[in-house]
Write a protein that holds these residues in place. Structure first.
Motif, PDB file in Angstrom:
ATOM      1  N   MET A   1       0.836  -1.191   0.000  1.00  0.00           N
ATOM      2  CA  MET A   1       0.000   0.000   0.000  1.00  0.00           C
ATOM      3  C   MET A   1       0.883   1.257   0.000  1.00  0.00           C
ATOM      4  SD  MET A   1      -3.078   0.820   2.563  1.00  0.00           S
ATOM      5  CE  MET A   1      -3.273   2.464   3.128  1.00  0.00           C
ATOM      6  N   LYS A   2       0.525   2.218  -0.857  1.00  0.00           N
ATOM      7  CA  LYS A   2       1.277   3.461  -0.964  1.00  0.00           C
ATOM      8  C   LYS A   2       1.054   4.323   0.280  1.00  0.00           C
ATOM      9  CE  LYS A   2       0.730   3.623  -5.917  1.00  0.00           C
ATOM     10  NZ  LYS A   2       0.010   4.253  -6.996  1.00  0.00           N
ATOM     11  N   GLU A   3       2.105   5.028   0.653  1.00  0.00           N
ATOM     12  CA  GLU A   3       2.011   5.954   1.780  1.00  0.00           C
ATOM     13  C   GLU A   3       1.838   7.388   1.304  1.00  0.00           C
ATOM     14  OE1 GLU A   3       5.626   4.774   3.931  1.00  0.00           O
ATOM     15  OE2 GLU A   3       4.258   4.064   5.493  1.00  0.00           O
ATOM     16  N   TYR A   4       1.487   7.553   0.032  1.00  0.00           N
ATOM     17  CA  TYR A   4       1.260   8.871  -0.557  1.00  0.00           C
ATOM     18  C   TYR A   4       0.040   8.763  -1.465  1.00  0.00           C
ATOM     19  CZ  TYR A   4       3.874   6.578  -4.314  1.00  0.00           C
ATOM     20  OH  TYR A   4       4.305   5.697  -5.263  1.00  0.00           O
ATOM     21  N   TYR A   5      -0.511   9.905  -1.891  1.00  0.00           N
ATOM     22  CA  TYR A   5      -1.702   9.926  -2.738  1.00  0.00           C
ATOM     23  C   TYR A   5      -1.334  10.366  -4.147  1.00  0.00           C
ATOM     24  CZ  TYR A   5      -6.012  11.476  -4.897  1.00  0.00           C
ATOM     25  OH  TYR A   5      -7.047  11.653  -5.773  1.00  0.00           O
ATOM     26  N   VAL A   6      -1.838   9.645  -5.137  1.00  0.00           N
ATOM     27  CA  VAL A   6      -1.680  10.016  -6.542  1.00  0.00           C
ATOM     28  C   VAL A   6      -3.052   9.944  -7.203  1.00  0.00           C
ATOM     29  CG1 VAL A   6      -0.612   9.442  -8.758  1.00  0.00           C
ATOM     30  CG2 VAL A   6       0.668   9.099  -6.645  1.00  0.00           C
ATOM     31  N   HIS A   7      -3.491  11.042  -7.781  1.00  0.00           N
ATOM     32  CA  HIS A   7      -4.759  11.039  -8.515  1.00  0.00           C
ATOM     33  C   HIS A   7      -4.658  10.099  -9.704  1.00  0.00           C
ATOM     34  CE1 HIS A   7      -8.026  12.444 -11.120  1.00  0.00           C
ATOM     35  NE2 HIS A   7      -8.633  12.699  -9.976  1.00  0.00           N
ATOM     36  N   GLU A   8      -5.753   9.462 -10.054  1.00  0.00           N
ATOM     37  CA  GLU A   8      -5.754   8.460 -11.132  1.00  0.00           C
ATOM     38  C   GLU A   8      -5.374   9.015 -12.497  1.00  0.00           C
ATOM     39  OE1 GLU A   8     -10.520   8.557 -12.236  1.00  0.00           O
ATOM     40  OE2 GLU A   8      -9.794   7.045 -10.830  1.00  0.00           O
ATOM     41  N   SER A   9      -5.440  10.325 -12.690  1.00  0.00           N
ATOM     42  CA  SER A   9      -5.069  10.922 -13.977  1.00  0.00           C
ATOM     43  C   SER A   9      -3.565  11.189 -14.094  1.00  0.00           C
ATOM     44  CB  SER A   9      -5.827  12.232 -14.193  1.00  0.00           C
ATOM     45  OG  SER A   9      -5.430  13.194 -13.226  1.00  0.00           O
ATOM     46  N   SER A  10      -2.815  10.951 -13.035  1.00  0.00           N
ATOM     47  CA  SER A  10      -1.372  11.231 -13.029  1.00  0.00           C
ATOM     48  C   SER A  10      -0.559   9.980 -13.321  1.00  0.00           C
ATOM     49  CB  SER A  10      -0.964  11.812 -11.677  1.00  0.00           C
ATOM     50  OG  SER A  10      -1.521  13.097 -11.525  1.00  0.00           O
ATOM     51  N   TYR A  11       0.675  10.187 -13.792  1.00  0.00           N
ATOM     52  CA  TYR A  11       1.596   9.103 -14.126  1.00  0.00           C
ATOM     53  C   TYR A  11       2.834   9.190 -13.251  1.00  0.00           C
ATOM     54  CZ  TYR A  11      -1.178   8.505 -18.328  1.00  0.00           C
ATOM     55  OH  TYR A  11      -2.209   8.278 -19.193  1.00  0.00           O
ATOM     56  N   ILE A  12       3.164   8.076 -12.614  1.00  0.00           N
ATOM     57  CA  ILE A  12       4.382   7.981 -11.822  1.00  0.00           C
ATOM     58  C   ILE A  12       5.221   6.874 -12.458  1.00  0.00           C
ATOM     59  CG2 ILE A  12       5.375   7.626  -9.533  1.00  0.00           C
ATOM     60  CD1 ILE A  12       3.379  10.022  -9.746  1.00  0.00           C
ATOM     61  N   ASP A  13       6.358   7.228 -13.030  1.00  0.00           N
ATOM     62  CA  ASP A  13       7.211   6.243 -13.692  1.00  0.00           C
ATOM     63  C   ASP A  13       7.920   5.364 -12.663  1.00  0.00           C
ATOM     64  OD1 ASP A  13       6.457   7.430 -16.069  1.00  0.00           O
ATOM     65  OD2 ASP A  13       8.396   8.409 -16.414  1.00  0.00           O
ATOM     66  N   ASP A  14       8.210   4.145 -13.057  1.00  0.00           N
ATOM     67  CA  ASP A  14       8.976   3.233 -12.207  1.00  0.00           C
ATOM     68  C   ASP A  14      10.296   3.885 -11.839  1.00  0.00           C
ATOM     69  OD1 ASP A  14       7.009   1.293 -12.393  1.00  0.00           O
ATOM     70  OD2 ASP A  14       8.016   0.193 -14.007  1.00  0.00           O
ATOM     71  N   GLY A  15      10.683   3.740 -10.602  1.00  0.00           N
ATOM     72  CA  GLY A  15      11.950   4.286 -10.135  1.00  0.00           C
ATOM     73  C   GLY A  15      11.834   5.655  -9.491  1.00  0.00           C
ATOM     74  N   ALA A  16      10.676   6.289  -9.583  1.00  0.00           N
ATOM     75  CA  ALA A  16      10.472   7.570  -8.899  1.00  0.00           C
ATOM     76  C   ALA A  16      10.356   7.303  -7.400  1.00  0.00           C
ATOM     77  CB  ALA A  16       9.224   8.261  -9.411  1.00  0.00           C
ATOM     78  N   GLN A  17      10.919   8.194  -6.592  1.00  0.00           N
ATOM     79  CA  GLN A  17      10.842   8.064  -5.135  1.00  0.00           C
ATOM     80  C   GLN A  17       9.921   9.152  -4.608  1.00  0.00           C
ATOM     81  OE1 GLN A  17      14.735   7.952  -3.302  1.00  0.00           O
ATOM     82  NE2 GLN A  17      15.597   6.950  -5.108  1.00  0.00           N
TER      83      GLN A  17
END
Length: 178
Positions: A1-17
């Protein structure tokens, strides 16, 4: 489970911290190898480039792009549509890549007003205040207030946000700006 919030319209690339408690809102993109600290807020349409460093408790308003070689330390505020550059003389025909980029550092507690432009290779000092629409072409000292095109120092500001008049002593929080 993520400890941060990301809206479904956003993109987080693999390897981002991304740090605990951070909120990433609509239409954002965080590239791989970008580092975002804890309890940050990224407004709508924010882009964080590969290799960028964002400290803790940073607030980035809508339509801001943080490019490679830009670092924002803790408690930095970027108003809407702040512009960062990372190449002093870009050319579409003659690509230099990251070898031609210059580092930009925004130190702890600094505020960048809406539509300010920060030309690469400069340091914005601790708790400095860059007025809306200013174009920063040189380093900004700690606790300085700058405005205009190009930005020029207009005075001093305390860490608490109180503008200082003819003194480096804050009447509001009683701190002395050294």
């Amino acid at each position: 489970m993520k400890e941060y919030y990301v809206h479904e319209s956003s993109y987080i690339d693999d390897g981002a911290q991304i740090g605990k408690g951070t909120q990433i809102w609509y239409f954002c993109h965080v590239q791989s190898n970008a580092k975002i600290g804890e309890n940050c807020v990224l407004g709508q349409n924010v882009f964080i480039c590969n290799g960028s460093i964002i400290g803790n408790y940073v607030k980035i308003q809508n339509n801001v792009s943080i490019y490679e070689c830009v670092e924002l330390q803790d408690y930095v505020f970027c108003g809407p549509s702040v512009v960062f550059t990372n190449d002093l003389n870009p050319r579409a025909k003659y690509k230099k890549g990251s070898m031609g980029y210059k580092k930009t550092l925004v130190k702890e507690g600094a505020t960048l007003g809406a539509n300010a432009t920060i030309v690469c290779g400069n340091v914005i000092g601790r708790n400095a205040f860059v007025a809306a629409g200013a174009v920063v072409t040189h380093d900004v000292p700690d606790n300085a207030v700058v405005s205009g095109v190009p930005a020029k120092q207009m005075g001093w500001i305390c860490e608490c946000g109180q503008l200082l008049k003819n003194s480096k002593y804050c009447p509001k929080c009683k701190k002395e700006i050294l």
